[in-house]
Design a protein around this motif. Structure first.
Motif, PDB file in Angstrom:
ATOM      1  N   VAL A  26      -6.065   1.964   4.371  1.00 52.71           N
ATOM      2  CA  VAL A  26      -6.553   0.790   4.047  1.00 52.71           C
ATOM      3  C   VAL A  26      -7.478   0.072   4.519  1.00 52.71           C
ATOM      4  O   VAL A  26      -7.489  -0.108   5.557  1.00 52.71           O
TER       5      VAL A  26
ATOM      6  N   SER B 184      -7.043  -4.116  -5.314  1.00 56.75           N
ATOM      7  CA  SER B 184      -7.705  -2.797  -5.177  1.00 56.75           C
ATOM      8  C   SER B 184      -8.851  -2.626  -6.271  1.00 56.75           C
ATOM      9  O   SER B 184      -9.579  -3.899  -6.649  1.00 56.75           O
TER      10      SER B 184
ATOM     11  N   ALA C  46       0.563  -1.235   0.341  1.00 55.48           N
ATOM     12  CA  ALA C  46      -0.236  -0.205  -0.397  1.00 55.48           C
ATOM     13  C   ALA C  46       0.826   1.098   0.219  1.00 55.48           C
ATOM     14  O   ALA C  46       2.325   1.463   0.224  1.00 55.48           O
TER      15      ALA C  46
ATOM     16  N   CYS D  73      -6.559   1.199  -2.576  1.00 55.10           N
ATOM     17  CA  CYS D  73      -6.440  -0.107  -1.603  1.00 55.10           C
ATOM     18  C   CYS D  73      -7.850  -0.420  -0.560  1.00 55.10           C
ATOM     19  O   CYS D  73      -7.767   0.309  -0.484  1.00 55.10           O
TER      20      CYS D  73
END
Length: 122
Positions: free
Chosen positions: A66, A104, A60, A110
């Motif tokens: 995330v 993703s 990431a 993400c």
């Protein structure tokens, strides 16, 4: 595949200590646990906020939040992402902590899927 819950959100950084300190001192979040210099998990109500090093971020981008979704079947979840036009990364086996994989959505945002270890499933 079924999403069990939003487990946490993590942010990748190149300075875990400084960013963790920011959230602790500025927002008053409490530290739940720490994995050396690589991961600090903070309590934020029903969902935790984790600060991750690049080595723990699974690819990431630094600074990008995330969301981590716990699923009952990781392989089915990744297949659904691919079928829906998203992309998937490599599966990481974390032993007793289960398996995870970064994915993703079609816009490039993400998300991470995690599934518990077989032992935890009962």
């Amino acid at each position: 595949m079924e999403v069990q819950r939003l487990r946490q959100v993590y942010i990748v950084t190149d300075d875990v200590e400084a960013i963790a300190r920011f959230y602790i001192e500025t927002l008053g979040l409490e530290e739940q646990f720490r994995d050396g210099p690589n991961w600090v998990q903070l309590s934020a109500g029903d969902v935790s906020l984790a600060i991750a090093s690049e080595s723990e971020g699974q690819g990431a981008t630094i600074g990008q939040p995330v969301p981590v979704f716990e699923v009952d079947n990781l392989d089915e979840a990744l297949a659904a992402v691919a079928a829906g036009g998203g992309t998937t990364g490599e599966v990481r086996d974390m032993g007793e902590h289960g398996r995870t994989a970064l994915a993703s959505d079609p816009s490039g945002a993400c998300l991470l899927y995690t599934s518990p270890s077989p032992r935890d499933r009962g």
